[in-house]
Design a protein around this motif. Structure first.
Motif, PDB file in Angstrom:
ATOM      1  N   PRO A  15       0.923  -1.108  -0.088  1.00 12.70           N
ATOM      2  CA  PRO A  15      -0.141  -0.033   0.004  1.00 12.70           C
ATOM      3  C   PRO A  15       0.898   1.199   0.005  1.00 12.70           C
ATOM      4  CG  PRO A  15       0.050  -0.959   2.040  1.00 12.70           C
ATOM      5  CD  PRO A  15       0.893  -1.967   1.192  1.00 12.70           C
ATOM      6  N   ARG A  16       0.396   2.355  -0.761  1.00  7.38           N
ATOM      7  CA  ARG A  16       1.218   3.373  -0.834  1.00  7.38           C
ATOM      8  C   ARG A  16       1.180   4.534   0.313  1.00  7.38           C
ATOM      9  NH1 ARG A  16       1.115   5.922  -7.226  1.00  7.38           N
ATOM     10  NH2 ARG A  16       2.101   4.246  -7.974  1.00  7.38           N
ATOM     11  N   PHE A  17      -0.132   4.603   0.873  1.00  6.25           N
ATOM     12  CA  PHE A  17      -0.439   5.576   1.815  1.00  6.25           C
ATOM     13  C   PHE A  17      -0.126   7.061   1.621  1.00  6.25           C
ATOM     14  CE2 PHE A  17       0.195   1.639   4.920  1.00  6.25           C
ATOM     15  CZ  PHE A  17      -1.190   1.537   4.821  1.00  6.25           C
ATOM     16  N   ALA A  18      -0.146   7.580   0.320  1.00  9.05           N
ATOM     17  CA  ALA A  18      -0.024   8.477  -0.314  1.00  9.05           C
ATOM     18  C   ALA A  18      -0.454   9.837   0.593  1.00  9.05           C
ATOM     19  CB  ALA A  18      -0.081   8.688  -1.669  1.00  9.05           C
ATOM     20  N   ASP A  19       0.160  10.854   0.877  1.00  8.43           N
ATOM     21  CA  ASP A  19      -0.354  11.887   1.956  1.00  8.43           C
ATOM     22  C   ASP A  19      -1.427  12.572   1.067  1.00  8.43           C
ATOM     23  OD1 ASP A  19       1.664  11.671   3.801  1.00  8.43           O
ATOM     24  OD2 ASP A  19       3.066  12.905   2.826  1.00  8.43           O
ATOM     25  N   LYS A  20      -1.548  12.726  -0.001  1.00 10.40           N
ATOM     26  CA  LYS A  20      -2.675  13.304  -0.800  1.00 10.40           C
ATOM     27  C   LYS A  20      -3.980  12.456  -0.534  1.00 10.40           C
ATOM     28  CE  LYS A  20      -2.311  11.600  -5.636  1.00 10.40           C
ATOM     29  NZ  LYS A  20      -2.280  12.180  -7.120  1.00 10.40           N
ATOM     30  N   GLU A  21      -3.681  11.048  -0.942  1.00 16.77           N
ATOM     31  CA  GLU A  21      -4.989  10.139  -0.640  1.00 16.77           C
ATOM     32  C   GLU A  21      -5.470  10.249   0.788  1.00 16.77           C
ATOM     33  OE1 GLU A  21      -6.282   9.801  -3.264  1.00 16.77           O
ATOM     34  OE2 GLU A  21      -4.701   9.241  -4.884  1.00 16.77           O
ATOM     35  N   ILE A  22      -4.333  10.219   1.755  1.00 14.44           N
ATOM     36  CA  ILE A  22      -4.711  10.324   3.185  1.00 14.44           C
ATOM     37  C   ILE A  22      -5.700  11.556   3.626  1.00 14.44           C
ATOM     38  CG2 ILE A  22      -3.931  10.393   5.397  1.00 14.44           C
ATOM     39  CD1 ILE A  22      -1.594   9.044   4.692  1.00 14.44           C
ATOM     40  N   GLU A  23      -5.435  12.775   2.743  1.00  6.19           N
ATOM     41  CA  GLU A  23      -5.791  13.702   3.325  1.00  6.19           C
ATOM     42  C   GLU A  23      -7.430  13.782   2.560  1.00  6.19           C
ATOM     43  OE1 GLU A  23      -5.055  15.996   5.591  1.00  6.19           O
ATOM     44  OE2 GLU A  23      -3.330  14.661   5.827  1.00  6.19           O
ATOM     45  N   ARG A  24      -7.296  13.204   1.218  1.00  2.22           N
ATOM     46  CA  ARG A  24      -8.549  13.098   0.770  1.00  2.22           C
ATOM     47  C   ARG A  24      -9.646  12.171   1.292  1.00  2.22           C
ATOM     48  NH1 ARG A  24     -10.742   9.472  -2.277  1.00  2.22           N
ATOM     49  NH2 ARG A  24      -8.941   8.527  -2.560  1.00  2.22           N
ATOM     50  N   VAL A  25      -9.274  10.942   1.839  1.00  2.00           N
ATOM     51  CA  VAL A  25     -10.196  10.244   2.597  1.00  2.00           C
ATOM     52  C   VAL A  25     -10.308  10.686   3.958  1.00  2.00           C
ATOM     53  CG1 VAL A  25     -10.117   7.887   3.716  1.00  2.00           C
ATOM     54  CG2 VAL A  25      -9.114   8.256   1.241  1.00  2.00           C
ATOM     55  N   ARG A  26      -9.422  11.266   4.648  1.00  5.73           N
ATOM     56  CA  ARG A  26      -9.565  11.805   5.852  1.00  5.73           C
ATOM     57  C   ARG A  26     -11.065  12.996   5.954  1.00  5.73           C
ATOM     58  NH1 ARG A  26      -5.703  12.707   9.827  1.00  5.73           N
ATOM     59  NH2 ARG A  26      -4.180  12.940   8.120  1.00  5.73           N
ATOM     60  N   ALA A  27     -10.798  13.801   4.831  1.00  6.60           N
ATOM     61  CA  ALA A  27     -12.076  14.590   5.048  1.00  6.60           C
ATOM     62  C   ALA A  27     -13.393  14.104   4.629  1.00  6.60           C
ATOM     63  CB  ALA A  27     -11.617  15.783   3.711  1.00  6.60           C
ATOM     64  N   THR A  28     -13.411  13.197   3.885  1.00 11.59           N
ATOM     65  CA  THR A  28     -14.538  12.271   3.651  1.00 11.59           C
ATOM     66  C   THR A  28     -14.950  11.354   4.796  1.00 11.59           C
ATOM     67  OG1 THR A  28     -14.103  12.138   1.030  1.00 11.59           O
ATOM     68  CG2 THR A  28     -15.706  10.521   2.030  1.00 11.59           C
ATOM     69  N   TRP A  29     -13.978  10.760   5.348  1.00 12.80           N
ATOM     70  CA  TRP A  29     -14.236  10.173   6.663  1.00 12.80           C
ATOM     71  C   TRP A  29     -15.105  11.038   7.642  1.00 12.80           C
ATOM     72  CZ3 TRP A  29     -12.400   5.036   6.688  1.00 12.80           C
ATOM     73  CH2 TRP A  29     -12.713   4.184   7.692  1.00 12.80           C
ATOM     74  N   ILE A  30     -14.448  12.234   7.845  1.00 13.84           N
ATOM     75  CA  ILE A  30     -14.869  13.072   9.015  1.00 13.84           C
ATOM     76  C   ILE A  30     -16.396  13.420   8.678  1.00 13.84           C
ATOM     77  CG2 ILE A  30     -14.765  15.291  10.032  1.00 13.84           C
ATOM     78  CD1 ILE A  30     -11.697  14.882   9.927  1.00 13.84           C
TER      79      ILE A  30
END
Length: 944
Positions: free
Chosen positions: A611-626
């Motif tokens: 898995p990449r755990f790319a920062d840009k994807e983390i931030e995108r998923v984080r916003a949607t998750w919240i």
């Protein structure tokens, strides 16, 4: 018994039925069948599938809400409910005989065009099922009286309240279709009806509805599964042949209203973020253009890598989801975009991008890659769907839908041809024709609901063109004599099929990963699940939600692919791939088409190992998750299940988190990439893994493929260290926690405590006791609050499987003016049950035990159900022959043991959670003196 979003649900169901693709339809996508018609007009379709000793019995009546008239809306759905309440020759709940024989997938649904009733029964119980279905078709009216009508009217009205009490549920669908269809169009009113119309329905009204429309000549019966044509003919004629025909439902003309102008409206609701819905009127079902629009929908908004999702969710980051879908009904269809906008994003910008993407598609059409990918996704979905003989979207639904609406059970073959023949130019043309004008945009925005906004406007008289009136009965319809003596009651089922669970084969990869295989050859699909110990419980000592968030990030970019690239590659292969966590475990799963297994396994390995755990994807998923957490908090049921576990287990416990595992906004905000990498290193490791494989493969075939991808995976040097789940004591006294939901039209009542682990030797004893109390439709809680009092659409109780102590929860969403009465009934009934004052009868216990045993032959029809059972065998360290042992335990357990298990519930230690409008209910709840009362906010923080 009805889907809350009737129109949307039937569209998605129809997509699952007819969305298939094959240049030359073959055995993978065809449903061989034979048909016959009784002299009274009943059409019967038979499909033989011997993989399990069950028969799907599916009856479709060609009558729905479009056959109603304004002032009498909701009748079709109301009658669906009435037909579950017994008949002239069977006095009692329709579910009970089916529960006694172990029926599965039993339900009924209503939409604008049809009403259906379905269940899967053991082969030996087919006579019982046909007797029951024929008795309510031909012998119902004598059982319908005013008391029954009042009862089910109340149930339906609470179903309506339950839907409207959800975010985006209040008035949205009613107003949307009132706008899309002109006055008098039969799709302009909601299937569930208006509250005023339901109140006005008289006994004569509903009886006339039955006389007008519910004849065998207006019905299709599908028998699919362990059945052949000769047997079907003999049994169906015997049970249905003597039922006289009614007037034939008049066929309505196609009416797709032309809209030349774009319109727009805004609704305010108590929702956490805006939602944009844009709709067009489109061609009806069984048309080539409707099928082509399905492909357009897949390309524009059918998945993560679709155009709108790519731009709005991934690139511009203006939305949390962007979907498109078409649904075709009998006389008209619709095409819709549904976009959930981020809380701080500009709705106008989202609409601008929607306009741009649609205009670009109309101008340029799809690419060759997009078209092929859409075809593959649709084909794969169809193949997976027809693994089942019954239930929502199974083979029997496909055949019934085709017979009812096309007069041909094989109409899906035309759909196959349409999907295959659709060219890029065809899709461009159909989009330009139907999606270039006449749309209506409805924006639901956060805000207060204006006074009077809950009031429903009546519908005017329909146009004469589409007024529906029954004619005379066709004199060509005849009845035949039968030897069935209905005075003898429901046929008894004396024998039952033997349990058949696939033999589990075991092997090990060179690094020690155990492989557990169950061969299933029904469809050319292979399913895999890499299972790991340590799910939500592994968040202990970490930030809440770490396990769920980390697992969700595994398929957001892995190996050589970023998030969109991985999704596009999976779609191109027809593969479903993802990852998730549960209370005690985590898994990565793959469903692969057999002929694409190897490249699909490559993606599966990437997701697990790289898995990449790319920062840009983390931030995108984080916003949607919240945003998802805010959505959970806006729904009363999920809100209660967020705050209840910490109350039951205590802060700091491994299970003291929202039952969804999503964590809190604060904990997710604080997660770092290192947190995710650390969880992956600690938990996703070969010495903590077991690989389940179910489907069209063998151990000799699959093991080398798995070895090539996972055999060199080495465990880290650090010792595997998963937290222990501590035992907790019950509270010393009952407690009551209230959460305010201003303007709510229902109160959602939850009550619970912890009970022993799933691994406990007496866990099944308690499960049977819980079945008596609230685990089945005919259990005590539902019979009291739904059927007797009709204050709720349903009231049930359940346990969540767990390695540690399990949460046991009972719940009831009730109309708000019956909150106090419902709390009183729940306290009394649960208390009397637990103390043994209302003892469990032998009949009640036997019903649950027999249902547990007799449902087993049909419970493992699909590869997914087999995989879930294997997962439980692994998680709870059960023997491979657990299913057989489970059967034996049910057969041997005594009534005394079940009664003793009921005492596990401690009435004096219960925790109550009520979500509702506290301005209307708080003081009265305090006056009940259920226990110490505290008011909490939606995050579980005390307010007073």
């Amino acid at each position: 018994m009805i889907k809350l979003k009737q129109r949307l649900a039937v569209s998605l169901l129809a997509l699952g039925i007819t969305s298939a693709l094959s240049a030359k339809p073959n055995s993978d996508v065809l449903i061989p069948n034979q048909s016959f018609t009784l002299p009274n007009g009943l059409t019967v379709v038979v499909h033989e599938d011997r993989k399990a000793p069950i028969v799907a019995v599916n009856v479709w009546y060609h009558v729905g809400s479009k056959n109603e008239v304004p002032g009498k809306t909701g009748f079709a759905h109301l009658f669906e409910h009435l037909m579950f309440q017994g008949s002239e020759n069977y006095q009692g709940e329709f579910f009970e005989p089916f529960e006694q024989v172990g029926a599965t997938e039993q339900n009924g649904t209503t939409n604008a065009d049809r009403t259906n009733y379905f269940q899967n029964v053991p082969t030996t119980a087919l006579d019982m099922a046909l007797w029951m279905e024929s008795d309510r078709m031909g012998h119902l009216l004598g059982a319908v009286d005013q008391a029954l009508l009042d009862e089910q009217r109340g149930v339906v009205q609470n179903e309506k309240r339950q839907g409207e009490n959800q975010p985006y549920g209040r008035r949205v669908w009613t107003e949307l279709f009132r706008t899309m269809y002109p006055e008098g169009h039969p799709y302009s009113w909601p299937t569930i009806g208006l509250m005023e119309d339901l109140n006005a329905a008289s006994l004569d009204d509903v009886k006339q509805w039955f006389r007008d429309w519910y004849g065998p000549n207006n019905a299709v019966l599908v028998l699919a599964g362990d059945i052949d044509l000769a047997t079907a003919k003999q049994k169906v004629e015997r049970y249905f042949g003597d039922i006289p025909a009614s007037a034939t439902v008049p066929k309505m003309k196609t009416w797709v209203p032309e809209r030349k102008e774009s319109t727009r409206a805004v609704l305010s609701d108590r929702v956490p973020q805006p939602r944009v819905m844009r709709v067009w009127n489109t061609p009806p079902t069984n048309t080539t253009e409707a099928n082509q629009l399905d492909v357009v929908a897949q390309i524009l908004g059918g998945g993560k890598s679709s155009r709108l999702s790519r731009r709005l969710v991934h690139e511009e980051k203006l939305a949390d989801s962007a979907n498109a879908f078409g649904w075709a009904q009998e006389i008209s269809g619709n095409f819709m975009f549904m976009i959930t906008v981020k809380k701080d994003a500009e709705v106008a910008k989202v609409e601008q991008i929607l306009n741009e993407e649609l205009a670009r598609f109309i101008k340029d059409g799809p690419t060759t890659e997009e078209l092929e990918q859409a075809r593959t996704v649709i084909k794969a979905g169809f193949i997976r769907g027809i693994e089942r003989v019954g239930g929502f979207g199974g083979k029997s639904d496909a055949l019934a839908s085709c017979q009812v609406f096309a007069g041909d059970p094989n109409c899906y073959a035309k759909d196959l041809a349409d999907y295959e023949a659709a060219s890029a130019a065809d899709l461009q043309k159909v989009a330009a024709k139907w999606l270039a004008k006449g749309d209506h945009t409805l924006v639901i925005e956060p805000g207060e609901v204006a006074l009077g906004a809950q009031e429903e406007k009546p519908f005017s008289t329909p146009s004469k063109v589409h007024a529906v009136k029954p004619g005379k009965v066709d004199s060509t319809f005849k009845t035949v004599k039968t030897d069935v003596d209905r005075s003898q009651g429901v046929p008894k089922t004396a024998t039952f099929p033997d349990l058949s669970f696939p033999t589990l084969q075991r092997a090990k990869l060179s690094n020690g990963i155990e492989v557990v295989l169950a061969e299933r050859r029904a469809v050319p699909v292979v399913q895999l699940s890499m299972e790991f110990n340590g799910g939500f419980a592994a968040d202990q000592g970490r930030k809440l939600g770490t396990s769920s968030f980390t697992m969700a990030m595994l398929d957001e970019g892995a190996g050589d692919y970023d998030s969109l690239g991985l999704s596009a590659k999976a779609d191109a292969l027809g593969a479903n791939i993802g990852a998730g966590a549960s209370l005690d475990g985590a898994n990565v799963y793959l469903s692969a088409l057999k002929d694409k297994l190897e490249p699909s396994l490559d993606l599966f390995a990437d997701v697990i190992l790289r898995p990449r755990f790319a920062d840009k994807e983390i931030e995108r998923v984080r916003a949607t998750w919240i945003a998802g957490i805010e959505q959970e908090k806006s729904r009363p049921n999920s809100l209660a299940l967020r705050i209840m576990p910490p109350l039951l287990f205590g802060e700091g416990h491994a299970y003291a988190m929202p039952l969804s595992g999503s964590g809190t906004a604060a904990s997710i905000t604080s997660l770092t990439r290192n947190d995710l990498v650390k969880f992956h290193q600690d938990v996703i490791r070969p010495d903590n893994a077991t690989l389940i494989v179910v489907g069209d493969t063998s151990m000799a075939e699959i093991t080398p493929l798995l070895e090539r991808r996972f055999g060199s995976w080495k465990a880290p040097a650090a010792t595997l260290d998963l937290p222990e789940v501590a035992a907790v004591e019950l509270p010393q006294h009952s407690r009551v926690f209230l959460v305010d939901q201003p303007g709510a039209i229902q109160s959602n009542i939850f009550v619970g405590q912890v009970v022993p682990s799933t691994k406990d030797a007496k866990a099944l004893d308690f499960d049977i006791a819980n079945g008596v109390l609230g685990g089945e439709f005919s259990s005590r809680l539902n019979m009291k609050l739904r059927e007797e009092k009709h204050w709720a659409y349903g009231s049930y109780s359940f346990t969540q499987g767990a390695v540690g102590q399990r949460p046991w929860v009972a719940f009831a969403p009730v109309q708000i003016d019956k909150t106090i009465e419902s709390l009183t009934e729940l306290k009394q009934d649960i208390g009397a049950f637990a103390r043994g004052e209302a003892k469990i009868s032998a009949a009640e216990a036997d019903k649950i035990k027999l249902n547990n045993v007799r449902s087993l032959p049909g419970a493992y029809e699909t590869a997914g159900s087999v995989m879930n059972q294997i997962g439980g065998i692994l998680r709870y360290q059960r023997p491979d022959n657990y299913v057989e042992l489970y059967k034996q335990h049910n057969e041997k357990i005594s009534l005394d043991a079940v009664q003793a298990a009921a005492a596990t519930i401690q009435p004096a230690a219960l925790t109550w959670v009520v979500v509702g409008d506290l301005g209307k209910i708080e003081q009265a709840i305090r006056d009940l003196k259920l226990g110490e009362v505290k008011v909490m906010d939606a995050d579980g923080n005390p307010l007073r």
